[in-house]
Scaffold this active site. Sequence first.
Site, PDB file in Angstrom:
ATOM      1  N   SER A  89       0.821  -1.272  -0.006  1.00 24.09           N
ATOM      2  CA  SER A  89       0.078  -0.006   0.096  1.00 24.09           C
ATOM      3  C   SER A  89       1.035   1.345  -0.055  1.00 24.09           C
ATOM      4  O   SER A  89       0.406   2.425  -0.700  1.00 24.09           O
ATOM      5  CB  SER A  89      -0.849   0.076   1.266  1.00 24.09           C
ATOM      6  OG  SER A  89      -2.192   0.233   0.909  1.00 24.09           O
ATOM      7  N   GLY A 128      -5.566  12.273  -1.222  1.00 23.47           N
ATOM      8  CA  GLY A 128      -6.914  12.412  -0.250  1.00 23.47           C
ATOM      9  C   GLY A 128      -8.206  12.615  -1.234  1.00 23.47           C
ATOM     10  O   GLY A 128      -8.543  13.667  -1.550  1.00 23.47           O
ATOM     11  N   GLU A 362     -10.056   1.617  -2.259  1.00 26.21           N
ATOM     12  CA  GLU A 362     -10.051   1.576  -3.878  1.00 26.21           C
ATOM     13  C   GLU A 362     -11.221   0.912  -4.270  1.00 26.21           C
ATOM     14  O   GLU A 362     -11.214   0.336  -5.268  1.00 26.21           O
ATOM     15  CB  GLU A 362      -8.647   1.049  -4.225  1.00 26.21           C
ATOM     16  CG  GLU A 362      -7.629   1.483  -3.604  1.00 26.21           C
ATOM     17  CD  GLU A 362      -6.672   1.881  -4.631  1.00 26.21           C
ATOM     18  OE1 GLU A 362      -6.708   2.197  -5.782  1.00 26.21           O
ATOM     19  OE2 GLU A 362      -5.301   2.463  -4.145  1.00 26.21           O
TER      20      GLU A 362
HETATM   21  P1  TGC Z   1     -19.177   8.274 -13.311  1.00 26.84           P
HETATM   22  O1  TGC Z   1     -20.175   9.338 -13.622  1.00 26.84           O
HETATM   23  O2  TGC Z   1     -19.424   6.754 -13.427  1.00 26.84           O
HETATM   24  O3  TGC Z   1     -17.699   8.867 -13.818  1.00 26.84           O
HETATM   25  C1  TGC Z   1     -17.215   9.886 -13.688  1.00 26.84           C
HETATM   26  C2  TGC Z   1     -16.359  10.273 -14.666  1.00 26.84           C
HETATM   27  O4  TGC Z   1     -15.173   9.319 -14.497  1.00 26.84           O
HETATM   28  C3  TGC Z   1     -14.981   8.198 -15.691  1.00 26.84           C
HETATM   29  N1  TGC Z   1     -14.757   6.872 -15.241  1.00 26.84           N
HETATM   30  C4  TGC Z   1     -13.521   6.441 -15.201  1.00 26.84           C
HETATM   31  N2  TGC Z   1     -12.303   7.027 -15.842  1.00 26.84           N
HETATM   32  C5  TGC Z   1     -11.201   6.203 -15.812  1.00 26.84           C
HETATM   33  N3  TGC Z   1     -11.317   5.300 -14.994  1.00 26.84           N
HETATM   34  C6  TGC Z   1     -12.040   4.812 -14.295  1.00 26.84           C
HETATM   35  N4  TGC Z   1     -12.117   3.505 -13.554  1.00 26.84           N
HETATM   36  C7  TGC Z   1     -13.421   5.275 -14.631  1.00 26.84           C
HETATM   37  N5  TGC Z   1     -14.745   5.203 -14.060  1.00 26.84           N
HETATM   38  C8  TGC Z   1     -15.662   6.238 -14.249  1.00 26.84           C
HETATM   39  C9  TGC Z   1     -16.427   8.452 -16.368  1.00 26.84           C
HETATM   40  O5  TGC Z   1     -16.470   8.026 -17.850  1.00 26.84           O
HETATM   41  C10 TGC Z   1     -16.899   9.613 -16.108  1.00 26.84           C
HETATM   42  O6  TGC Z   1     -16.174  10.472 -17.120  1.00 26.84           O
HETATM   43  P2  TGC Z   1     -16.857  11.922 -17.760  1.00 26.84           P
HETATM   44  O7  TGC Z   1     -16.115  12.326 -18.731  1.00 26.84           O
HETATM   45  O8  TGC Z   1     -18.263  11.374 -18.071  1.00 26.84           O
HETATM   46  O9  TGC Z   1     -16.875  13.006 -16.584  1.00 26.84           O
HETATM   47  O10 TGC Z   1     -19.162   8.500 -11.571  1.00 26.84           O
HETATM   48  P3  TGC Z   1     -20.107   8.247 -10.357  1.00 26.84           P
HETATM   49  O11 TGC Z   1     -19.815   9.465  -9.642  1.00 26.84           O
HETATM   50  O12 TGC Z   1     -21.174   7.692 -10.982  1.00 26.84           O
HETATM   51  O13 TGC Z   1     -19.142   7.082  -9.638  1.00 26.84           O
HETATM   52  C11 TGC Z   1     -18.835   5.944 -10.236  1.00 26.84           C
HETATM   53  C12 TGC Z   1     -18.023   5.179  -8.959  1.00 26.84           C
HETATM   54  C13 TGC Z   1     -18.995   4.610  -7.803  1.00 26.84           C
HETATM   55  C14 TGC Z   1     -17.642   3.930  -9.819  1.00 26.84           C
HETATM   56  C15 TGC Z   1     -16.730   5.702  -8.427  1.00 26.84           C
HETATM   57  O14 TGC Z   1     -17.124   6.565  -7.633  1.00 26.84           O
HETATM   58  C16 TGC Z   1     -15.897   4.910  -7.637  1.00 26.84           C
HETATM   59  O15 TGC Z   1     -15.181   4.238  -8.170  1.00 26.84           O
HETATM   60  N6  TGC Z   1     -16.030   4.913  -6.457  1.00 26.84           N
HETATM   61  C17 TGC Z   1     -15.160   4.052  -5.309  1.00 26.84           C
HETATM   62  C18 TGC Z   1     -14.473   5.234  -4.812  1.00 26.84           C
HETATM   63  C19 TGC Z   1     -13.009   4.618  -4.455  1.00 26.84           C
HETATM   64  O16 TGC Z   1     -12.480   3.733  -5.212  1.00 26.84           O
HETATM   65  N7  TGC Z   1     -12.219   5.437  -3.538  1.00 26.84           N
HETATM   66  C20 TGC Z   1     -10.642   5.179  -3.444  1.00 26.84           C
HETATM   67  C21 TGC Z   1     -10.117   6.185  -2.522  1.00 26.84           C
HETATM   68  S1  TGC Z   1      -8.478   5.995  -2.747  1.00 26.84           S
HETATM   69  C22 TGC Z   1      -8.104   4.948  -1.747  1.00 26.84           C
HETATM   70  O17 TGC Z   1      -8.788   4.024  -1.255  1.00 26.84           O
HETATM   71  C23 TGC Z   1      -6.442   4.597  -1.679  1.00 26.84           C
HETATM   72  S2  TGC Z   1      -6.197   3.363  -0.323  1.00 26.84           S
HETATM   73  C24 TGC Z   1      -4.738   3.325  -0.306  1.00 26.84           C
HETATM   74  C25 TGC Z   1      -3.830   2.420  -1.077  1.00 26.84           C
HETATM   75  O18 TGC Z   1      -4.202   2.197  -2.281  1.00 26.84           O
HETATM   76  O19 TGC Z   1      -3.041   1.743  -0.421  1.00 26.84           O
HETATM   77  P1  FAD Z   2     -19.026   3.195   2.482  1.00 31.53           P
HETATM   78  O1  FAD Z   2     -19.054   3.871   1.135  1.00 31.53           O
HETATM   79  O2  FAD Z   2     -19.828   3.872   3.523  1.00 31.53           O
HETATM   80  O3  FAD Z   2     -19.683   1.749   2.226  1.00 31.53           O
HETATM   81  C1  FAD Z   2     -19.933   1.047   3.242  1.00 31.53           C
HETATM   82  C2  FAD Z   2     -20.541  -0.318   2.735  1.00 31.53           C
HETATM   83  O4  FAD Z   2     -21.608   0.202   2.270  1.00 31.53           O
HETATM   84  C3  FAD Z   2     -19.832  -1.181   1.997  1.00 31.53           C
HETATM   85  O5  FAD Z   2     -19.930  -2.600   2.158  1.00 31.53           O
HETATM   86  C4  FAD Z   2     -20.031  -0.673   0.551  1.00 31.53           C
HETATM   87  O6  FAD Z   2     -19.861  -1.636  -0.454  1.00 31.53           O
HETATM   88  C5  FAD Z   2     -21.678  -0.551   0.833  1.00 31.53           C
HETATM   89  N1  FAD Z   2     -22.174   0.400  -0.232  1.00 31.53           N
HETATM   90  C6  FAD Z   2     -21.999   1.763  -0.483  1.00 31.53           C
HETATM   91  N2  FAD Z   2     -22.453   2.101  -1.628  1.00 31.53           N
HETATM   92  C7  FAD Z   2     -23.185   0.998  -2.139  1.00 31.53           C
HETATM   93  C8  FAD Z   2     -24.333   0.972  -3.105  1.00 31.53           C
HETATM   94  N3  FAD Z   2     -24.474   1.898  -3.891  1.00 31.53           N
HETATM   95  N4  FAD Z   2     -24.742  -0.484  -3.451  1.00 31.53           N
HETATM   96  C9  FAD Z   2     -24.625  -1.237  -2.618  1.00 31.53           C
HETATM   97  N5  FAD Z   2     -23.558  -1.366  -1.554  1.00 31.53           N
HETATM   98  C10 FAD Z   2     -23.069  -0.086  -1.127  1.00 31.53           C
HETATM   99  N6  FAD Z   2      -9.157   6.930   0.683  1.00 31.53           N
HETATM  100  C11 FAD Z   2      -8.296   7.998   0.070  1.00 31.53           C
HETATM  101  O7  FAD Z   2      -8.833   8.405  -0.416  1.00 31.53           O
HETATM  102  N7  FAD Z   2      -7.146   7.642   0.470  1.00 31.53           N
HETATM  103  C12 FAD Z   2      -6.370   6.877   0.946  1.00 31.53           C
HETATM  104  O8  FAD Z   2      -5.161   6.883   1.039  1.00 31.53           O
HETATM  105  C13 FAD Z   2      -7.131   5.791   1.652  1.00 31.53           C
HETATM  106  N8  FAD Z   2      -6.774   4.705   2.473  1.00 31.53           N
HETATM  107  C14 FAD Z   2      -7.207   3.841   3.153  1.00 31.53           C
HETATM  108  C15 FAD Z   2      -6.597   3.112   4.131  1.00 31.53           C
HETATM  109  C16 FAD Z   2      -7.373   2.301   4.869  1.00 31.53           C
HETATM  110  C17 FAD Z   2      -6.797   1.716   6.045  1.00 31.53           C
HETATM  111  C18 FAD Z   2      -8.722   2.323   4.746  1.00 31.53           C
HETATM  112  C19 FAD Z   2      -9.913   1.344   5.592  1.00 31.53           C
HETATM  113  C20 FAD Z   2      -9.441   3.240   3.710  1.00 31.53           C
HETATM  114  C21 FAD Z   2      -8.562   4.098   3.141  1.00 31.53           C
HETATM  115  N9  FAD Z   2      -9.361   4.905   2.168  1.00 31.53           N
HETATM  116  C22 FAD Z   2      -8.622   5.712   1.556  1.00 31.53           C
HETATM  117  C23 FAD Z   2     -10.791   4.917   2.204  1.00 31.53           C
HETATM  118  C24 FAD Z   2     -11.543   3.883   1.282  1.00 31.53           C
HETATM  119  O9  FAD Z   2     -11.310   4.331  -0.037  1.00 31.53           O
HETATM  120  C25 FAD Z   2     -13.095   4.157   1.558  1.00 31.53           C
HETATM  121  O10 FAD Z   2     -13.103   3.322   2.901  1.00 31.53           O
HETATM  122  C26 FAD Z   2     -13.701   3.289   0.694  1.00 31.53           C
HETATM  123  O11 FAD Z   2     -13.737   3.869  -0.613  1.00 31.53           O
HETATM  124  C27 FAD Z   2     -15.265   2.819   1.190  1.00 31.53           C
HETATM  125  O12 FAD Z   2     -15.944   4.015   1.541  1.00 31.53           O
HETATM  126  P2  FAD Z   2     -16.516   4.034   3.169  1.00 31.53           P
HETATM  127  O13 FAD Z   2     -15.585   3.715   4.056  1.00 31.53           O
HETATM  128  O14 FAD Z   2     -16.946   5.463   3.317  1.00 31.53           O
HETATM  129  O15 FAD Z   2     -17.549   3.048   3.131  1.00 31.53           O
END
Ligand code: TGC
Ligand code: FAD
Length: 383
Positions: A89, A128, A362
């Site tokens: 990570s 972030g 992610e």
């Molecule tokens: P949506 O309308 O579907 O998409 C918005 C715009 O983004 C484009 N797009 C992508 N582009 C490139 N790669 C992808 N995978 C893409 N997915 C969507 C899409 O075409 C659109 O483009 P445009 O030109 O039309 O604006 O957006 P939505 O708001 O409906 O969301 C879709 C959803 C739920 C799939 C997205 O929000 C999502 O992936 N949610 C999950 C959030 C997430 O992954 N958070 C991660 C935070 S960072 C983290 O966790 C780091 S952990 C630390 C570590 O890795 O160690």
């Molecule tokens: P929620 O979105 O509240 O989801 C809670 C539950 O509801 C899950 O089971 C989910 O699958 C479910 N759920 C949510 N929406 C739906 C739906 N539409 N339909 C069905 N089920 C649904 N984020 C960053 O930006 N940067 C980082 O560096 C980063 N590092 C992280 C490190 C750790 C140790 C952890 C635990 C998290 C980190 N994150 C980071 C955040 C991470 O990306 C989020 O925790 C993750 O995207 C889920 O968001 P949430 O925790 O708010 O859960």
Amino acid sequence: METHLDLLDLEADWTDEHKDIILSVRRYVDTEVMPLMRNHQRAGTFPQEILPGLAKLGLLDAIATSSLDPTAYGLAMRELERAGSTIRSFASVQGSLVMGAIELLGSDAQKEEWLPPLGSLEAIGCFGLTEPDFGSNPSGMRTRAEKTSKGFRINGQKCWITNGTTAKVAVIWAKLEGKVNGFLVPTSVAGFEAREIKDKWSFRTSDTAELFLQDVEIPDSAKLPKATSLGSALKCLNQARYGIAWGVVGAAMACFEETRRYLIERPQFKDQPLASHQLIQNKLAWMATEITGMQLVSKRLGELKTRGRLQPQQVSLGKMNNCRKALEVARTCRDLLGAAGIHHEYHVGRHLTDLETVLTYEGTEHIHSLILGEHLTGIPAYC
Ligand code: TGC
Ligand code: FAD
């Protein structure tokens, strides 16, 4: 190299570059990382001591600039995650999410200023995106940037941010005139505060923080010029999610290998090793089959990425499938170790609890299944 787990002779397909990377990262993990993990797990601290060795591997620049062959990058993530998901990570955040964002979305001046110190680990970065009320749905974020005469003023809060308290620079996603934009915020700037999230039972060996931005002023030059929508952040996530699909194979392999050794050595019932029982062999065979499947998925993702054909829904398939399977393997190994499985002497318990985080971040398992569901039906079902 994977004598027990290379059941389909995948090793024969690795190039010399792939073999070299497996060997160098494995040597680093075995000698410099593994000896430190138990104590850091107990203390709940990230092993800072491993950073000079990680910098020496030269992986981070190669990840950020995509100069590393995608399969070699994946294999490096696999080998790092043998030590623990928190170690992979750290590299994912630094290489794919922070340096990757600057490389993909930044200006030449931003690349010159930040990529060298980030690549050599003189500076650590964080990413972030998540907020307290917006995890799976980052598009609802409340963090705001407003234009000022000198640049931008940012207000908002981020949470669960990896590397948050040690970072020198934070990639902050904030809405500017209603659209998600990306900014490079030096963490020393007035109004920026990072607070460690304590009391975690998963990812204990990772720095996880909440970030607070109160009237943070940054110059125009700190805005990532090509980050103008949520899609820009998701592009960076594609690369990191690809790395996770590979990385968790390493966590599963580490659990399997530790458990297999234990089962062969531990006698039970008529002084026979546990491994001599049919039920135990059935579980070993099941785990080896699942790990082989995970490897095949990762390898195929690597081939598609090398050909420039990798699609986001394919990355979702890999992230979702491999995290789920790795967690099931770790849980089975914990069971097979009996009481020993709950002790810090074995690494299986740490892998198991860390994989719970990897399943969530992610994009959770649900979110990736919804991405696949949308691809399969054409109907978005997030709401
Ligand atoms: P949506 O309308 O579907 O998409 C918005 C715009 O983004 C484009 N797009 C992508 N582009 C490139 N790669 C992808 N995978 C893409 N997915 C969507 C899409 O075409 C659109 O483009 P445009 O030109 O039309 O604006 O957006 P939505 O708001 O409906 O969301 C879709 C959803 C739920 C799939 C997205 O929000 C999502 O992936 N949610 C999950 C959030 C997430 O992954 N958070 C991660 C935070 S960072 C983290 O966790 C780091 S952990 C630390 C570590 O890795 O160690
Ligand atoms: P929620 O979105 O509240 O989801 C809670 C539950 O509801 C899950 O089971 C989910 O699958 C479910 N759920 C949510 N929406 C739906 C739906 N539409 N339909 C069905 N089920 C649904 N984020 C960053 O930006 N940067 C980082 O560096 C980063 N590092 C992280 C490190 C750790 C140790 C952890 C635990 C998290 C980190 N994150 C980071 C955040 C991470 O990306 C989020 O925790 C993750 O995207 C889920 O968001 P949430 O925790 O708010 O859960």
